[in-house]
Design a protein around this motif. Sequence first.
Motif, PDB file in Angstrom:
ATOM      1  N   VAL A 191      20.303  -4.154   4.370  1.00 53.54           N
ATOM      2  CA  VAL A 191      19.478  -4.152   3.692  1.00 53.54           C
ATOM      3  C   VAL A 191      18.542  -5.175   4.380  1.00 53.54           C
ATOM      4  N   LEU A 192      17.322  -5.087   3.549  1.00 47.18           N
ATOM      5  CA  LEU A 192      16.035  -5.245   3.646  1.00 47.18           C
ATOM      6  C   LEU A 192      15.625  -6.849   4.373  1.00 47.18           C
ATOM      7  N   ARG A 193      15.101  -6.717   4.728  1.00 44.99           N
ATOM      8  CA  ARG A 193      14.963  -8.648   4.827  1.00 44.99           C
ATOM      9  C   ARG A 193      13.622  -8.776   5.380  1.00 44.99           C
ATOM     10  N   ILE A 194      12.734 -10.186   5.668  1.00 49.45           N
ATOM     11  CA  ILE A 194      11.861 -10.318   6.129  1.00 49.45           C
ATOM     12  C   ILE A 194      11.431 -12.006   6.494  1.00 49.45           C
ATOM     13  N   GLN A 195      11.213 -11.668   7.831  1.00 46.09           N
ATOM     14  CA  GLN A 195      11.247 -12.560   8.515  1.00 46.09           C
ATOM     15  C   GLN A 195       9.653 -13.778   8.811  1.00 46.09           C
ATOM     16  N   ILE A 196       9.843 -14.153   8.122  1.00 48.88           N
ATOM     17  CA  ILE A 196       8.661 -15.601   8.114  1.00 48.88           C
ATOM     18  C   ILE A 196       9.061 -16.760   9.424  1.00 48.88           C
ATOM     19  N   ASP A 197       7.240 -17.266   9.487  1.00 51.08           N
ATOM     20  CA  ASP A 197       7.219 -18.697  10.507  1.00 51.08           C
ATOM     21  C   ASP A 197       7.641 -19.618  10.169  1.00 51.08           C
ATOM     22  N   ALA A 198       7.477 -19.704   7.962  1.00 48.64           N
ATOM     23  CA  ALA A 198       7.353 -20.919   8.229  1.00 48.64           C
ATOM     24  C   ALA A 198       8.750 -21.489   7.963  1.00 48.64           C
ATOM     25  N   ALA A 199       9.071 -23.491   7.596  1.00 47.42           N
ATOM     26  CA  ALA A 199      10.268 -23.435   8.004  1.00 47.42           C
ATOM     27  C   ALA A 199      11.089 -23.080   6.640  1.00 47.42           C
ATOM     28  N   ILE A 200      11.895 -23.178   6.987  1.00 49.47           N
ATOM     29  CA  ILE A 200      12.988 -22.720   5.779  1.00 49.47           C
ATOM     30  C   ILE A 200      14.541 -23.444   6.083  1.00 49.47           C
ATOM     31  N   ASN A 201      14.756 -25.326   5.959  1.00 50.89           N
ATOM     32  CA  ASN A 201      15.817 -26.322   5.774  1.00 50.89           C
ATOM     33  C   ASN A 201      17.131 -25.523   4.809  1.00 50.89           C
ATOM     34  N   PRO A 202      18.359 -26.492   5.496  1.00 50.87           N
ATOM     35  CA  PRO A 202      19.165 -26.429   3.982  1.00 50.87           C
ATOM     36  C   PRO A 202      17.777 -27.085   2.823  1.00 50.87           C
ATOM     37  N   GLY A 203      19.134 -26.764   2.491  1.00 52.60           N
ATOM     38  CA  GLY A 203      18.505 -27.576   0.746  1.00 52.60           C
ATOM     39  C   GLY A 203      17.083 -25.978   0.515  1.00 52.60           C
ATOM     40  N   ASN A 204      16.676 -25.582   1.299  1.00 53.13           N
ATOM     41  CA  ASN A 204      15.401 -24.835   0.626  1.00 53.13           C
ATOM     42  C   ASN A 204      15.984 -23.316   0.165  1.00 53.13           C
ATOM     43  N   SER A 205      17.460 -23.165   0.156  1.00 52.97           N
ATOM     44  CA  SER A 205      17.783 -21.659   0.011  1.00 52.97           C
ATOM     45  C   SER A 205      17.422 -21.749  -1.322  1.00 52.97           C
ATOM     46  N   GLY A 206      17.792 -20.527  -2.072  1.00 54.08           N
ATOM     47  CA  GLY A 206      17.434 -20.148  -2.998  1.00 54.08           C
ATOM     48  C   GLY A 206      16.105 -20.432  -3.939  1.00 54.08           C
ATOM     49  N   GLY A 207      14.374 -21.218  -3.306  1.00 55.61           N
ATOM     50  CA  GLY A 207      13.678 -21.092  -3.687  1.00 55.61           C
ATOM     51  C   GLY A 207      12.634 -19.718  -3.506  1.00 55.61           C
ATOM     52  N   PRO A 208      11.558 -19.952  -4.473  1.00 61.27           N
ATOM     53  CA  PRO A 208      10.559 -19.004  -4.451  1.00 61.27           C
ATOM     54  C   PRO A 208      10.198 -19.648  -2.162  1.00 61.27           C
ATOM     55  N   VAL A 209       9.068 -18.211  -2.010  1.00 61.11           N
ATOM     56  CA  VAL A 209       8.325 -17.596  -1.583  1.00 61.11           C
ATOM     57  C   VAL A 209       6.795 -16.981  -1.944  1.00 61.11           C
ATOM     58  N   PHE A 210       6.032 -17.986  -2.052  1.00 62.91           N
ATOM     59  CA  PHE A 210       4.761 -17.416  -2.286  1.00 62.91           C
ATOM     60  C   PHE A 210       4.200 -16.995  -1.528  1.00 62.91           C
ATOM     61  N   ASP A 211       3.274 -15.812  -2.255  1.00 57.89           N
ATOM     62  CA  ASP A 211       2.099 -15.256  -1.520  1.00 57.89           C
ATOM     63  C   ASP A 211       0.929 -16.053  -1.618  1.00 57.89           C
ATOM     64  N   GLU A 212      -0.939 -15.742  -1.433  1.00 56.70           N
ATOM     65  CA  GLU A 212      -2.027 -16.473  -1.599  1.00 56.70           C
ATOM     66  C   GLU A 212      -2.131 -16.813  -3.274  1.00 56.70           C
ATOM     67  N   ARG A 213      -1.164 -15.213  -3.798  1.00 56.45           N
ATOM     68  CA  ARG A 213      -1.664 -15.359  -5.167  1.00 56.45           C
ATOM     69  C   ARG A 213      -1.266 -15.829  -6.465  1.00 56.45           C
ATOM     70  N   GLY A 214       0.206 -16.413  -5.644  1.00 55.94           N
ATOM     71  CA  GLY A 214       0.842 -17.433  -6.594  1.00 55.94           C
ATOM     72  C   GLY A 214       2.191 -16.462  -6.973  1.00 55.94           C
ATOM     73  N   ARG A 215       2.141 -15.351  -6.493  1.00 53.28           N
ATOM     74  CA  ARG A 215       2.993 -14.784  -6.678  1.00 53.28           C
ATOM     75  C   ARG A 215       4.104 -14.363  -5.875  1.00 53.28           C
ATOM     76  N   VAL A 216       5.820 -14.400  -6.864  1.00 53.32           N
ATOM     77  CA  VAL A 216       7.223 -14.601  -5.579  1.00 53.32           C
ATOM     78  C   VAL A 216       7.463 -13.492  -4.563  1.00 53.32           C
ATOM     79  N   VAL A 217       7.159 -13.841  -3.843  1.00 55.31           N
ATOM     80  CA  VAL A 217       6.847 -11.961  -2.286  1.00 55.31           C
ATOM     81  C   VAL A 217       8.405 -12.170  -1.616  1.00 55.31           C
ATOM     82  N   GLY A 218       9.306 -13.546  -2.424  1.00 55.04           N
ATOM     83  CA  GLY A 218      10.875 -13.542  -1.532  1.00 55.04           C
ATOM     84  C   GLY A 218      11.722 -14.285  -2.349  1.00 55.04           C
ATOM     85  N   VAL A 219      13.065 -14.531  -1.960  1.00 57.36           N
ATOM     86  CA  VAL A 219      13.830 -15.950  -1.876  1.00 57.36           C
ATOM     87  C   VAL A 219      14.338 -16.198  -0.080  1.00 57.36           C
TER      88      VAL A 219
END
Length: 600
Positions: free
Chosen positions: A202-230
């Motif tokens: 299944v497709l997934r995206i790796q990012i270097d922004a910190a994802i810690n316990p509790g972040n799960s399920g939150g949105p990840v935005f691009d520079e225009r404020g649109r959701v690009v992932g969970v």
Amino acid sequence: MISDDDEPMGGNDDNSAEESPGGEEGDDENVASQQVQRKKGKRRAKVSSSSVAQSRHLHSCIVKLIVQSVTPNYAEPWRRKAQSSSAGTGFLVEGRRIVTNAHVVRRCTHVRARKSSSPVMFSCTVEWMSIPLDLAVLSVNDEDDFFGVDACETNSQNHLSLCRVLPRLEENVTCVGFPRGGQQISVTRGVVSRVDVNSHGVLRIQIDAAINPGNSGGPVFDERGRVVGVASSHLKGGSNIGYIIPVEVLTLFLSMCEDGLEASAIERSALNALAGPRDAERNVLVEMEGPPKMVPGVAGIGCQVQTLESKALRKRLGLMDEHGGGVRVSGIWSPLPQMMKGPSDGMNSSDSDDSFGVQIDDVLLSIDGVEVGQDGTIPLSELRQYERIGKSYLITRKRVGNEVELGMLRSGKPLTMKAVLRPSRYLCPVFDSFDAHPSYVVCGGCVFVPLSWPWISSYKKQSGFPSFNSVSSLPAHEDEQIIVLSKVLADEVNVGYHLKKWLILRNVNGKKPKNIRDLVRKIVEGGSDGAQNIEFRLYLICQEHNEQVICLDMDECKASEARILKQHMIASWCSDDAIPEEMKTTGADKMITLLENLTS
């Protein structure tokens, strides 16, 4: 380069005006300079005001989830672990729904949500879930109070907008949620590091922004404020390696929820039935109240492949181009892929029906017209040919039941076939509460369970635990299960076997049980036909030649049943889903009573 925000303000301009020589020309220059600065100030104020408004809107659509859950204990499947409390993040999508990760709300007993801008908590209901995709949809029980009575479902101010375009490498992203370390919303920033597929294709995206316990399920935005992932997970032991679920996968999940597409019974359990609580008065299985609906699992074509980087093997299979694409079909899962002849199958009418369909040593050249490389990868997209990704992406991006066109090569002849996608099922179930369930049978203190990854996870850290990797990835065959001896509950009836554990069951009194339900049949048959002993033959994984035998006296097993169950606080000698339909009679929760009823 200096931005407008770095421009000197106020005092410096006044000082320049005072130091400039008098006269009309100097005054005109000062006036012009002040006008320019005022325009820049207005522009900065406008940009700042817009940015603040956007940030306020985005944060208002993010919710904190407080979850109480009770998880099963696969090491002792007749009981559950203590209730636990955890926190996660979700966000609002169109239709007055909340999206989060499935692992945040799996096995939950109660869920509450609050907006980041509100102190009030509201109870929620989990409506849909996909554990393989790690996504879930929740509804708020009191929608009017949560969203506002006058709020419109389609109002863009009540939900976040989704970006349908896959983010590019090095693109800036912002991860927002409620991680550990505080009670309020947290913001971390980074870039897209990699676009890949996970172990299930299944497709997934790796990012270097910190994802810690509790972040799960939150949105990840691009520079225009649109959701690009969970936000989904992070790599343990890695440095700033986090993974998000792309909007493409989220959109697939939401479309299946909207269309009411549910997983089939055989996909949920090899027994074609789910375990449920027993109604003690009616002695029947009853449905769980309000369980979340499950969408189908990850789609597959039912084939395993081998890369073709070897020049000799390519020539052997009829591939003349040493640098061309293609992968060899090395295995075919059962049930076989459902195939339909394509428009140019390259086969004449004299070919038998047996020759149609994928076969071992076929070469997979393309999927839906996209060439498969000799290493099993494909271009990410037409516009991003320089990025490559696993070929499974072309399969898992579609629903179960959809069709794909396969370009094949057999004995040097090109073929075109169409395959109907089916859910990937394994002989060793993978996901708790989806295809794996805490089933068990206790006979003479011997605890038998079906092999599953949750059961393996409950023991894998113990010293001496064997590796089941050689069988865990095998495809499922109808209702077949691998039965293992999990442990022996010490008692006088099983002296000499107390240390036996983690063994695969081969047969019972010379008969091989097909699954945990068939095991119950074999035990009951052995007790009802007057046999003096019941004999279990077992072996350690990868040591089939070293057979172990557990022989128990049947009368002693019957006599010890109540004692063993009471000592270990076990309500029944087997789980509800292990009882065959024909044996669901009064007293089925006690083996001795069941045997007496069948004998009479």
